[in-house]
Design an enzyme around this catalytic site. Structure first.
Site, PDB file in Angstrom:
ATOM      1  N   TYR A   1       0.817  -1.214   0.000  1.00  7.71           N
ATOM      2  CA  TYR A   1       0.000   0.000   0.000  1.00  7.71           C
ATOM      3  C   TYR A   1       0.855   1.270   0.000  1.00  7.71           C
ATOM      4  O   TYR A   1       0.471   2.283  -0.563  1.00  7.71           O
ATOM      5  CB  TYR A   1      -0.895   0.045   1.252  1.00  7.71           C
TER       6      TYR A   1
ATOM      7  N   LYS B   1       2.678 -15.315   2.871  1.00  9.19           N
ATOM      8  CA  LYS B   1       2.920 -16.065   1.633  1.00  9.19           C
ATOM      9  C   LYS B   1       4.412 -16.373   1.588  1.00  9.19           C
ATOM     10  O   LYS B   1       5.126 -16.042   0.633  1.00  9.19           O
ATOM     11  CB  LYS B   1       2.445 -15.225   0.430  1.00  9.19           C
TER      12      LYS B   1
ATOM     13  N   ASP C   1      -3.355 -18.133   0.532  1.00  7.16           N
ATOM     14  CA  ASP C   1      -4.308 -18.850  -0.342  1.00  7.16           C
ATOM     15  C   ASP C   1      -5.046 -19.918   0.456  1.00  7.16           C
ATOM     16  O   ASP C   1      -6.267 -20.080   0.350  1.00  7.16           O
ATOM     17  CB  ASP C   1      -3.606 -19.427  -1.577  1.00  7.16           C
TER      18      ASP C   1
ATOM     19  N   ASP D   1      -6.830  -6.822   3.878  1.00 10.82           N
ATOM     20  CA  ASP D   1      -7.895  -6.129   3.147  1.00 10.82           C
ATOM     21  C   ASP D   1      -8.805  -7.171   2.487  1.00 10.82           C
ATOM     22  O   ASP D   1     -10.033  -7.113   2.601  1.00 10.82           O
ATOM     23  CB  ASP D   1      -7.263  -5.225   2.086  1.00 10.82           C
TER      24      ASP D   1
ATOM     25  N   ASP E   1     -12.871  -8.618   3.802  1.00  9.87           N
ATOM     26  CA  ASP E   1     -14.104  -8.567   2.998  1.00  9.87           C
ATOM     27  C   ASP E   1     -14.705  -9.964   2.884  1.00  9.87           C
ATOM     28  O   ASP E   1     -15.927 -10.146   2.954  1.00  9.87           O
ATOM     29  CB  ASP E   1     -13.823  -8.035   1.588  1.00  9.87           C
TER      30      ASP E   1
HETATM   31  C1  IPM Z   1     -10.643  -0.963   3.554  1.00 11.49           C
HETATM   32  C2  IPM Z   1     -10.790  -0.332   2.200  1.00 11.49           C
HETATM   33  C3  IPM Z   1      -9.599   0.578   1.952  1.00 11.49           C
HETATM   34  C4  IPM Z   1      -8.360  -0.281   1.940  1.00 11.49           C
HETATM   35  C5  IPM Z   1      -9.698   1.451   0.684  1.00 11.49           C
HETATM   36  C6  IPM Z   1     -10.944   2.314   0.695  1.00 11.49           C
HETATM   37  C7  IPM Z   1      -8.482   2.299   0.482  1.00 11.49           C
HETATM   38  O1  IPM Z   1     -10.934  -1.298   1.218  1.00 11.49           O
HETATM   39  O2  IPM Z   1     -10.576  -0.224   4.550  1.00 11.49           O
HETATM   40  O3  IPM Z   1     -10.607  -2.181   3.633  1.00 11.49           O
HETATM   41  O4  IPM Z   1      -7.999  -0.853   0.891  1.00 11.49           O
HETATM   42  O5  IPM Z   1      -7.737  -0.405   2.986  1.00 11.49           O
HETATM   43 MG    MG Z   2     -11.127  -3.259   1.968  1.00 13.58          MG
END
Ligand code: IPM
Ligand code: MG
Length: 347
Positions: free
Chosen positions: A136, A186, A218, A242, A246
């Site tokens: 990042y 990884k 993975d 990240d 999700d």
């Molecule tokens: C998160 C989001 C952010 C990230 C974006 C909005 C930059 O996806 O907080 O998970 O990638 O960290």
């Molecule tokens: Mg995210």
């Protein structure tokens, strides 16, 4: 107790409004809320997604309640002016390196998970994601090659010092929960991950009471849907965290229910729902504010030391869900304000 409220873009303002109502309903003496502009709306107003005055407001506060940033209309701006830079900038500028993303299925919501109910019902995990390093924030760029085609690059790196402090955060979190820590990397391919793994193993010496395991990312993605109940705390880098967080949200049933804390050394933190700005439903009063309300609860717990009030908010949300209060994300018809109201009544 000064809380900076940065509502941001899309559904950010709607969901934040409900979380603020909940905070105000607690009647905490000395609580002061200060607003600030972030994201695409800040770019339109001030020419920058994270204007200096917003950063000042953040620095002068005890914690930040954050809505969301992201706006399709800004996607063609230079990268440093895009809405996402507001949250990335706050994380970096304020040293918010430890991102806690708990994922737990609320009783009665097992059927909303993308997984079978009996698998989903066992989920009670915490992802501890590093936020200040990795690909990042490494050197990045796009160059045009002699043949006219382009090449893009993003440098991934972790220093031992960076890994050490997030590893400590992971071990400490595991201690307060089930006593198990799974470090995700990884290391079979990446040198960054080799440093990561070696460092986590070294830090483990300080935590003989925590059971440490390692998993390639993975495999972790697979295990997260195969047997998510076997995880307690996962500690991982910025990019892997990240993606896995999700994924964890859908295992739980809805991204509209997941809160997060981004902590600096000490008690300062930023609290935000893990969903984004959801431009498709913005301004319609349809978004589920529960993730933001639960983020406000985390704020009370981690930054203000108000455990009792945090638990009260969490209980009010759980009880609203038990009583059938459901946003569109859960197939229900309750709008943003109605959900906020339902939580307030139970509080
Ligand atoms: C998160 C989001 C952010 C990230 C974006 C909005 C930059 O996806 O907080 O998970 O990638 O960290
Ligand atoms: Mg995210």
């Amino acid at each position: 107790m000064k809380i900076a409220v940065f509502a941001g873009d899309g559904i950010g303002p709607e969901v934040t409004e409900q979380a603020v109502r909940v905070l105000q309903a607690l009647g905490l003496p000395g609580l002061e809320l200060v607003e600030g502009d972030v994201g695409g709306m800040a770019y339109r107003k001030h020419g920058h997604p994270l204007p200096p005055e917003t950063l000042e407001t953040a620095r002068a506060s005890d914690a930040i309640l954050f809505g969301a940033v992201g706006d399709f209309d800004c996607d063609n701006l230079e990268r440093h002016l895009r809405p996402e830079q507001a949250i990335l900038g706050l994380r970096k500028e304020l040293g918010l390196f430890a991102n806690l993303r708990p994922a737990k299925v609320f009783a009665g919501l097992e059927d909303f998970s993308a997984l079978r109910p009996e698998v989903a019902g066992a989920i009670d995990l915490l992802i501890v994601r590093e936020l200040n390093g990795d690909v990042y924030f490494g050197d990045k760029g796009i160059e045009t090659l002699p043949d006219g085609t382009r090449r893009g690059w993003d440098m991934m790196s972790y220093s031992e010092a960076e890994v050490r402090r997030i590893a400590h955060a992971g071990f400490r979190a595991a201690r307060t929960r089930g006593g198990k820590l799974c470090s995700v990397d990884k290391a079979n391919v990446l040198e960054t991950s080799q440093v990561w793994r070696d460092t986590v193993i070294a830090v483990a010496a300080d935590y003989p009471d925590v059971e440490l395991s390692h998993m390639y990312v993975d495999n972790a993605a697979m295990q997260l849907v195969r047997s998510p109940g076997s995880f307690d705390v996962i500690v991982t880098g910025n990019l892997f965290g990240d993606i896995l967080s999700d994924q964890a949200s859908m295992c739980v049933g809805s991204i509209g229910l997941l809160a997060s804390a981004s902590l600096a050394e000490g008690s300062f933190g930023l609290y935000e729902p893990i969903h984004g700005s959801a431009p498709d439903i913005a301004g319609k009063g349809l978004a589920n504010p529960m993730a933001t309300i639960l983020s406000a609860a985390m704020l009370l717990r981690h930054s203000l030391g108000l455990e009792e009030q945090a638990a009260r908010i969490e209980a009010a949300v759980a009880s609203a869900l038990t009583d059938g209060v459901r946003g569109g994300d859960l197939g229900g018809s309750h709008g943003t304000a109605a959900i906020g109201q339902a939580v307030l009544e139970r509080l």
